[in-house]
Design a protein around this motif. Structure first.
Motif, PDB file in Angstrom:
ATOM      1  N   ALA A   1       0.890  -0.789   0.085  1.00 39.80           N
ATOM      2  CA  ALA A   1       0.346   0.176   0.163  1.00 39.80           C
ATOM      3  C   ALA A   1       1.294   1.228  -0.652  1.00 39.80           C
ATOM      4  O   ALA A   1       1.707   1.425   0.931  1.00 39.80           O
TER       5      ALA A   1
ATOM      6  N   HIS B   1      -8.507   0.965  -6.703  1.00 39.06           N
ATOM      7  CA  HIS B   1      -8.072   0.880  -4.886  1.00 39.06           C
ATOM      8  C   HIS B   1      -7.093   1.834  -4.936  1.00 39.06           C
ATOM      9  O   HIS B   1      -6.455   1.979  -4.406  1.00 39.06           O
TER      10      HIS B   1
ATOM     11  N   TRP C   1      -2.657  -1.184  -2.772  1.00 40.17           N
ATOM     12  CA  TRP C   1      -3.453   0.423  -3.477  1.00 40.17           C
ATOM     13  C   TRP C   1      -2.815   1.099  -3.074  1.00 40.17           C
ATOM     14  O   TRP C   1      -1.533   1.455  -2.754  1.00 40.17           O
TER      15      TRP C   1
END
Length: 226
Positions: free
Chosen positions: A111, A203, A185
């Protein structure tokens, strides 16, 4: 977190501190400059190589790419060594763009924390950089020139990143904004009204401002100026 500025480390400290230690085993990796803030927050620290503020400022002032191929190659090697030791279930990075390569190579979900003005879907006009040409030509002329040369400049800045991606058998990215936000993400530490986007990918999500301040005493002169 890259620690050329405290902001990147501070946001990681705030996010890591919000996790319940009974359920999450968190390690925060950054350079040595701000390690004391990490340990003071009660978090486990491990060291990674990070660019110096001087290097970062000098490259920006001269309009040169911050992430050279040599730097990225070293970063990816360091990342992969760290990921091999820690074997995390999830990696979250703040301005550590090499993780967009190393986490993918290691097969670990990643992420990327970023500001929304770096989003490929941003609707904000890109700000005029603080470059010597502004003083030479004036703001108006420099703005016009910047709009003309920006696509070529961004392509040049992206080239080292894609060279390293190709070396690891990964597909190249299409633009510089993707480099800064690439991950499984992408989390934007902003509000949509202040940093709007259009047609945001599923995302990519707004996390909201990540507010952190160090737990340190105020300086002696503080009350003399307020």
């Amino acid at each position: 977190a890259e620690d050329m500025t405290l902001a990147h480390v501070g946001r990681m400290i705030e996010l890591a501190s919000s996790l319940d230690p009974r359920h999450y085993d968190v390690t925060l990796a950054c350079g040595e400059r701000f390690q004391h803030f990490v340990t003071k927050a009660g978090l486990r620290h491990t060291r990674i190589d990070s660019m110096s503020p001087t290097y970062f400022a000098e490259r920006l002032a001269k309009g040169r790419a911050v992430h050279t191929q040599q730097l990225l190659e070293r970063y990816v090697e360091d990342d992969l060594a760290l990921l091999g030791r820690e074997t995390p279930d999830l990696v979250i990075g703040d301005f550590r763009v090499s993780l967009g390569i190393s986490a993918e190579v290691a097969g670990i979900p990643y992420a990327a924390l970023a500001n929304a003005y770096w989003s490929p879907a941003s609707t904000l006009r890109f700000p005029l950089p603080d470059h010597p040409v502004v003083s030479l030509l004036g703001e108006r002329a420099a703005s016009i020139l910047a709009e003309v040369v920006r696509p070529l400049t961004f392509k040049m800045y992206l080239r080292p990143y894609n060279a390293v991606r190709r070396a690891y058998g990964l597909a190249p990215l299409s633009n510089l904004m993707e480099m800064y936000t690439h991950g499984n993400w992408t989390l934007y530490a902003d509000l949509p009204r202040l940093a709007p986007t259009r047609n945001l990918a599923a995302h990519h999500q707004y996390l909201g401002p990540v507010l952190w301040e160090p737990d340190v005493a105020l300086p002696e002169w503080w009350h003399e100026i307020i």
